[in-house]
Write a protein that holds these residues in place. Structure first.
Motif, PDB file in Angstrom:
ATOM      1  N   PRO A   1     -16.647 -20.799-106.700  1.00  0.00           N
ATOM      2  CA  PRO A   1     -17.337 -20.224-105.536  1.00  0.00           C
ATOM      3  C   PRO A   1     -18.000 -18.881-105.863  1.00  0.00           C
ATOM      4  N   THR A   2     -19.072 -18.589-105.152  1.00  0.00           N
ATOM      5  CA  THR A   2     -19.778 -17.324-105.308  1.00  0.00           C
ATOM      6  C   THR A   2     -20.293 -16.879-103.950  1.00  0.00           C
ATOM      7  N   ASP A   3     -20.751 -15.645-103.873  1.00  0.00           N
ATOM      8  CA  ASP A   3     -21.270 -15.166-102.598  1.00  0.00           C
ATOM      9  C   ASP A   3     -22.722 -15.603-102.412  1.00  0.00           C
ATOM     10  N   ASP A   4     -23.221 -15.443-101.196  1.00  0.00           N
ATOM     11  CA  ASP A   4     -24.557 -15.917-100.845  1.00  0.00           C
ATOM     12  C   ASP A   4     -25.655 -15.228-101.657  1.00  0.00           C
ATOM     13  N   LEU A   5     -25.497 -13.935-101.911  1.00  0.00           N
ATOM     14  CA  LEU A   5     -26.508 -13.203-102.677  1.00  0.00           C
ATOM     15  C   LEU A   5     -26.615 -13.743-104.094  1.00  0.00           C
ATOM     16  N   HIS A   6     -25.477 -13.946-104.739  1.00  0.00           N
ATOM     17  CA  HIS A   6     -25.491 -14.479-106.103  1.00  0.00           C
ATOM     18  C   HIS A   6     -26.070 -15.888-106.129  1.00  0.00           C
ATOM     19  N   MET A   7     -25.722 -16.695-105.124  1.00  0.00           N
ATOM     20  CA  MET A   7     -26.253 -18.058-105.047  1.00  0.00           C
ATOM     21  C   MET A   7     -27.778 -18.021-104.916  1.00  0.00           C
ATOM     22  N   ALA A   8     -28.283 -17.139-104.075  1.00  0.00           N
ATOM     23  CA  ALA A   8     -29.735 -17.023-103.890  1.00  0.00           C
ATOM     24  C   ALA A   8     -30.408 -16.580-105.189  1.00  0.00           C
ATOM     25  N   GLN A   9     -29.784 -15.668-105.908  1.00  0.00           N
ATOM     26  CA  GLN A   9     -30.343 -15.207-107.179  1.00  0.00           C
ATOM     27  C   GLN A   9     -30.375 -16.343-108.204  1.00  0.00           C
ATOM     28  N   MET A  10     -29.300 -17.117-108.259  1.00  0.00           N
ATOM     29  CA  MET A  10     -29.254 -18.236-109.205  1.00  0.00           C
ATOM     30  C   MET A  10     -30.312 -19.284-108.856  1.00  0.00           C
ATOM     31  N   ARG A  11     -30.474 -19.581-107.584  1.00  0.00           N
ATOM     32  CA  ARG A  11     -31.483 -20.566-107.175  1.00  0.00           C
ATOM     33  C   ARG A  11     -32.895 -20.076-107.490  1.00  0.00           C
ATOM     34  N   LYS A  12     -33.126 -18.788-107.313  1.00  0.00           N
ATOM     35  CA  LYS A  12     -34.429 -18.218-107.647  1.00  0.00           C
ATOM     36  C   LYS A  12     -34.685 -18.331-109.151  1.00  0.00           C
ATOM     37  N   GLU A  13     -33.665 -18.035-109.956  1.00  0.00           N
ATOM     38  CA  GLU A  13     -33.810 -18.164-111.413  1.00  0.00           C
ATOM     39  C   GLU A  13     -34.098 -19.609-111.803  1.00  0.00           C
ATOM     40  N   ARG A  14     -33.383 -20.555-111.183  1.00  0.00           N
ATOM     41  CA  ARG A  14     -33.613 -21.971-111.481  1.00  0.00           C
ATOM     42  C   ARG A  14     -35.043 -22.368-111.131  1.00  0.00           C
ATOM     43  N   MET A  15     -35.531 -21.896-109.987  1.00  0.00           N
ATOM     44  CA  MET A  15     -36.888 -22.223-109.566  1.00  0.00           C
ATOM     45  C   MET A  15     -37.915 -21.649-110.559  1.00  0.00           C
ATOM     46  N   GLN A  16     -37.694 -20.426-111.017  1.00  0.00           N
ATOM     47  CA  GLN A  16     -38.610 -19.816-111.985  1.00  0.00           C
ATOM     48  C   GLN A  16     -38.612 -20.585-113.301  1.00  0.00           C
ATOM     49  N   LEU A  17     -37.442 -20.992-113.757  1.00  0.00           N
ATOM     50  CA  LEU A  17     -37.361 -21.785-114.984  1.00  0.00           C
ATOM     51  C   LEU A  17     -38.060 -23.131-114.806  1.00  0.00           C
ATOM     52  N   LYS A  18     -37.840 -23.762-113.661  1.00  0.00           N
ATOM     53  CA  LYS A  18     -38.487 -25.047-113.383  1.00  0.00           C
ATOM     54  C   LYS A  18     -40.003 -24.897-113.383  1.00  0.00           C
ATOM     55  N   ASP A  19     -40.503 -23.807-112.806  1.00  0.00           N
ATOM     56  CA  ASP A  19     -41.948 -23.554-112.799  1.00  0.00           C
ATOM     57  C   ASP A  19     -42.484 -23.397-114.228  1.00  0.00           C
ATOM     58  N   GLN A  20     -41.747 -22.695-115.070  1.00  0.00           N
ATOM     59  CA  GLN A  20     -42.170 -22.516-116.459  1.00  0.00           C
ATOM     60  C   GLN A  20     -42.129 -23.836-117.223  1.00  0.00           C
ATOM     61  N   ILE A  21     -41.136 -24.641-116.962  1.00  0.00           N
ATOM     62  CA  ILE A  21     -41.032 -25.955-117.602  1.00  0.00           C
ATOM     63  C   ILE A  21     -42.183 -26.838-117.145  1.00  0.00           C
ATOM     64  N   ALA A  22     -42.471 -26.824-115.848  1.00  0.00           N
ATOM     65  CA  ALA A  22     -43.584 -27.626-115.314  1.00  0.00           C
ATOM     66  C   ALA A  22     -44.904 -27.195-115.933  1.00  0.00           C
ATOM     67  N   ALA A  23     -45.096 -25.898-116.103  1.00  0.00           N
ATOM     68  CA  ALA A  23     -46.326 -25.398-116.717  1.00  0.00           C
ATOM     69  C   ALA A  23     -46.453 -25.887-118.159  1.00  0.00           C
ATOM     70  N   ALA A  24     -45.360 -25.866-118.888  1.00  0.00           N
ATOM     71  CA  ALA A  24     -45.369 -26.343-120.282  1.00  0.00           C
ATOM     72  C   ALA A  24     -45.673 -27.835-120.327  1.00  0.00           C
ATOM     73  N   LEU A  25     -45.140 -28.594-119.389  1.00  0.00           N
ATOM     74  CA  LEU A  25     -45.387 -30.040-119.352  1.00  0.00           C
ATOM     75  C   LEU A  25     -46.844 -30.332-118.989  1.00  0.00           C
ATOM     76  N   ARG A  26     -47.441 -29.527-118.133  1.00  0.00           N
ATOM     77  CA  ARG A  26     -48.859 -29.713-117.799  1.00  0.00           C
ATOM     78  C   ARG A  26     -49.736 -29.483-119.019  1.00  0.00           C
ATOM     79  N   GLU A  27     -49.360 -28.585-119.888  1.00  0.00           N
ATOM     80  CA  GLU A  27     -50.134 -28.317-121.099  1.00  0.00           C
ATOM     81  C   GLU A  27     -50.104 -29.492-122.068  1.00  0.00           C
ATOM     82  N   VAL A  28     -49.047 -30.288-122.009  1.00  0.00           N
ATOM     83  CA  VAL A  28     -48.915 -31.449-122.884  1.00  0.00           C
ATOM     84  C   VAL A  28     -49.820 -32.570-122.439  1.00  0.00           C
ATOM     85  N   ASP A  29     -49.976 -32.721-121.116  1.00  0.00           N
ATOM     86  CA  ASP A  29     -50.784 -33.839-120.574  1.00  0.00           C
ATOM     87  C   ASP A  29     -52.224 -33.765-120.957  1.00  0.00           C
TER      88      ASP A  29
END
Length: 80
Positions: free
Chosen positions: A52-80
């Motif tokens: 378990p974690t607090d709401d602030l930490h959870m929000a920070q982790m979700r934001k980090e995941r979203m940023q990583l996903k955006d970077q991964i998506a950008a890299a995949l678009r470059e391959v296409d």
């Protein structure tokens, strides 16, 4: 709150082959994918109260995941 893990192969189902190839051939992409996997697992453990974690930490982790996903998506678009 969703307790479903957001694995890369589920997030990019039509690009599994590209993800695999980039993980093997691009060190930066591999690091992004590893970081995404690590933060995704941490979020899933928190959501299911395994670590378990607090709401602030959870929000920070979700934001980090979203940023990583955006970077991964950008890299995949470059391959296409």
């Amino acid at each position: 709150m969703s307790h479903t893990p957001h694995e890369l192969n589920e997030e990019f189902p039509d690009q599994q082959e590209a993800v695999h190839k980039l993980k093997e051939t691009n060190a930066h992409f591999a690091k992004l994918a590893d970081s995404y996997h690590d933060i995704n697992r941490a979020i899933h453990r928190a959501e299911t109260d395994v670590e378990p974690t607090d709401d602030l930490h959870m929000a920070q982790m979700r934001k980090e995941r979203m940023q990583l996903k955006d970077q991964i998506a950008a890299a995949l678009r470059e391959v296409d």
